[in-house]
Design a protein around this motif. Structure first.
Motif, PDB file in Angstrom:
ATOM      1  N   ASP A  14      -1.733   2.497  -7.109  1.00  0.00           N
ATOM      2  CA  ASP A  14      -2.190   1.101  -7.134  1.00  0.00           C
ATOM      3  C   ASP A  14      -1.678   0.354  -8.363  1.00  0.00           C
ATOM      4  O   ASP A  14      -1.491  -0.857  -8.323  1.00  0.00           O
ATOM      5  CB  ASP A  14      -3.722   1.028  -7.100  1.00  0.00           C
ATOM      6  CG  ASP A  14      -4.292   1.367  -5.732  1.00  0.00           C
ATOM      7  OD1 ASP A  14      -3.537   1.334  -4.733  1.00  0.00           O
ATOM      8  OD2 ASP A  14      -5.501   1.667  -5.657  1.00  0.00           O
ATOM      9  N   PRO A  18       5.238  -2.777  -6.524  1.00  0.00           N
ATOM     10  CA  PRO A  18       6.007  -2.374  -5.342  1.00  0.00           C
ATOM     11  C   PRO A  18       7.509  -2.244  -5.577  1.00  0.00           C
ATOM     12  O   PRO A  18       8.174  -1.481  -4.886  1.00  0.00           O
ATOM     13  CB  PRO A  18       5.722  -3.476  -4.325  1.00  0.00           C
ATOM     14  CG  PRO A  18       4.434  -4.081  -4.757  1.00  0.00           C
ATOM     15  CD  PRO A  18       4.402  -3.950  -6.253  1.00  0.00           C
ATOM     16  N   GLU A  40       1.589   6.612   2.295  1.00  0.00           N
ATOM     17  CA  GLU A  40       1.829   5.777   3.477  1.00  0.00           C
ATOM     18  C   GLU A  40       1.275   4.366   3.346  1.00  0.00           C
ATOM     19  O   GLU A  40       1.669   3.482   4.080  1.00  0.00           O
ATOM     20  CB  GLU A  40       1.267   6.466   4.719  1.00  0.00           C
ATOM     21  CG  GLU A  40       2.094   7.682   5.100  1.00  0.00           C
ATOM     22  CD  GLU A  40       1.503   8.482   6.236  1.00  0.00           C
ATOM     23  OE1 GLU A  40       0.313   8.312   6.550  1.00  0.00           O
ATOM     24  OE2 GLU A  40       2.242   9.294   6.812  1.00  0.00           O
ATOM     25  N   ARG A  41       0.387   4.141   2.415  1.00  0.00           N
ATOM     26  CA  ARG A  41      -0.208   2.811   2.290  1.00  0.00           C
ATOM     27  C   ARG A  41       0.484   1.916   1.247  1.00  0.00           C
ATOM     28  O   ARG A  41       0.094   0.770   1.068  1.00  0.00           O
ATOM     29  CB  ARG A  41      -1.700   2.915   1.979  1.00  0.00           C
ATOM     30  CG  ARG A  41      -2.008   3.524   0.639  1.00  0.00           C
ATOM     31  CD  ARG A  41      -3.502   3.570   0.337  1.00  0.00           C
ATOM     32  NE  ARG A  41      -3.724   4.108  -0.975  1.00  0.00           N
ATOM     33  CZ  ARG A  41      -3.515   3.473  -2.106  1.00  0.00           C
ATOM     34  NH1 ARG A  41      -3.083   2.244  -2.108  1.00  0.00           N
ATOM     35  NH2 ARG A  41      -3.749   4.053  -3.263  1.00  0.00           N
ATOM     36  N   ILE A  42       1.519   2.440   0.582  1.00  0.00           N
ATOM     37  CA  ILE A  42       2.206   1.635  -0.431  1.00  0.00           C
ATOM     38  C   ILE A  42       3.577   1.190   0.074  1.00  0.00           C
ATOM     39  O   ILE A  42       4.119   1.758   1.024  1.00  0.00           O
ATOM     40  CB  ILE A  42       2.343   2.387  -1.777  1.00  0.00           C
ATOM     41  CG1 ILE A  42       3.218   3.637  -1.623  1.00  0.00           C
ATOM     42  CG2 ILE A  42       0.965   2.727  -2.338  1.00  0.00           C
ATOM     43  CD1 ILE A  42       3.563   4.318  -2.933  1.00  0.00           C
ATOM     44  N   GLU A  43       4.124   0.168  -0.566  1.00  0.00           N
ATOM     45  CA  GLU A  43       5.424  -0.376  -0.177  1.00  0.00           C
ATOM     46  C   GLU A  43       6.585   0.173  -1.007  1.00  0.00           C
ATOM     47  O   GLU A  43       7.739  -0.087  -0.704  1.00  0.00           O
ATOM     48  CB  GLU A  43       5.389  -1.902  -0.322  1.00  0.00           C
ATOM     49  CG  GLU A  43       4.399  -2.572   0.587  1.00  0.00           C
ATOM     50  CD  GLU A  43       4.335  -4.061   0.361  1.00  0.00           C
ATOM     51  OE1 GLU A  43       5.322  -4.633  -0.138  1.00  0.00           O
ATOM     52  OE2 GLU A  43       3.294  -4.653   0.673  1.00  0.00           O
ATOM     53  N   ASN A  44       6.291   0.913  -2.046  1.00  0.00           N
ATOM     54  CA  ASN A  44       7.315   1.437  -2.952  1.00  0.00           C
ATOM     55  C   ASN A  44       8.266   2.386  -2.231  1.00  0.00           C
ATOM     56  O   ASN A  44       7.896   3.019  -1.245  1.00  0.00           O
ATOM     57  CB  ASN A  44       6.659   2.219  -4.093  1.00  0.00           C
ATOM     58  CG  ASN A  44       5.616   1.435  -4.816  1.00  0.00           C
ATOM     59  OD1 ASN A  44       4.596   1.078  -4.238  1.00  0.00           O
ATOM     60  ND2 ASN A  44       5.846   1.173  -6.076  1.00  0.00           N
ATOM     61  N   ASP A  45       9.503   2.492  -2.743  1.00  0.00           N
ATOM     62  CA  ASP A  45      10.383   3.576  -2.340  1.00  0.00           C
ATOM     63  C   ASP A  45       9.814   4.846  -2.944  1.00  0.00           C
ATOM     64  O   ASP A  45       9.455   4.869  -4.131  1.00  0.00           O
ATOM     65  CB  ASP A  45      11.802   3.360  -2.868  1.00  0.00           C
ATOM     66  CG  ASP A  45      12.540   2.281  -2.107  1.00  0.00           C
ATOM     67  OD1 ASP A  45      12.214   2.048  -0.925  1.00  0.00           O
ATOM     68  OD2 ASP A  45      13.437   1.669  -2.697  1.00  0.00           O
ATOM     69  N   TYR A  66      10.765  10.466   4.859  1.00  0.00           N
ATOM     70  CA  TYR A  66      10.597  10.474   3.411  1.00  0.00           C
ATOM     71  C   TYR A  66      11.758  11.217   2.771  1.00  0.00           C
ATOM     72  O   TYR A  66      12.231  12.220   3.300  1.00  0.00           O
ATOM     73  CB  TYR A  66       9.288  11.159   3.025  1.00  0.00           C
ATOM     74  CG  TYR A  66       8.079  10.420   3.490  1.00  0.00           C
ATOM     75  CD1 TYR A  66       7.683   9.257   2.847  1.00  0.00           C
ATOM     76  CD2 TYR A  66       7.354  10.844   4.587  1.00  0.00           C
ATOM     77  CE1 TYR A  66       6.590   8.542   3.270  1.00  0.00           C
ATOM     78  CE2 TYR A  66       6.248  10.148   5.019  1.00  0.00           C
ATOM     79  CZ  TYR A  66       5.878   8.999   4.356  1.00  0.00           C
ATOM     80  OH  TYR A  66       4.787   8.298   4.794  1.00  0.00           O
TER      81      TYR A  66
END
Length: 70
Positions: A14, A18, A40-45, A66
Motif C-alpha cells: 500500500d 504504482p 493481485e490487488r496492486i497495479e505495480n509491475d 507473473y
C-alpha cells in the motif's frame, strides 16, 4: 528499541506508488497463495522471487502471468 513492529506485506504494498516495480521474495514454501492475494490487488509491475524453485510453483498456471526469479 523503537517499539515499531514489522509491517505486513499488505501495508508495504500500500505504501509503494504504482509506478514503482516491486520484488516480492518468498522466503519459504507454502506462502505463495497468501502473497498472491495481496499482489493481485496492486497495479505495480511485480517480480516474485524465491531461493527454492518449489516456492514459485503456484505461479506456474495458465491464468497467471507473473515474472519470477529463481
Amino acid at each position: 528499541d523503537s517499539g515499531a513492529g514489522i509491517p505486513t506485506l499488505a501495508a508495504v504494498l500500500d505504501a509503494i506508488p504504482p509506478a514503482v516495480a516491486v520484488n516480492v521474495e518468498l522466503k519459504e514454501r507454502g506462502i505463495a497463495a497468501d502473497a498472491l492475494r495481496h499482489i493481485e490487488r496492486i497495479e505495480n509491475d511485480v517480480i516474485v522471487s524465491a531461493f527454492e524453485q518449489s516456492a514459485l510453483d503456484p505461479l506456474a498456471t495458465p491464468d497467471r502471468d507473473y515474472r519470477v526469479a529463481f
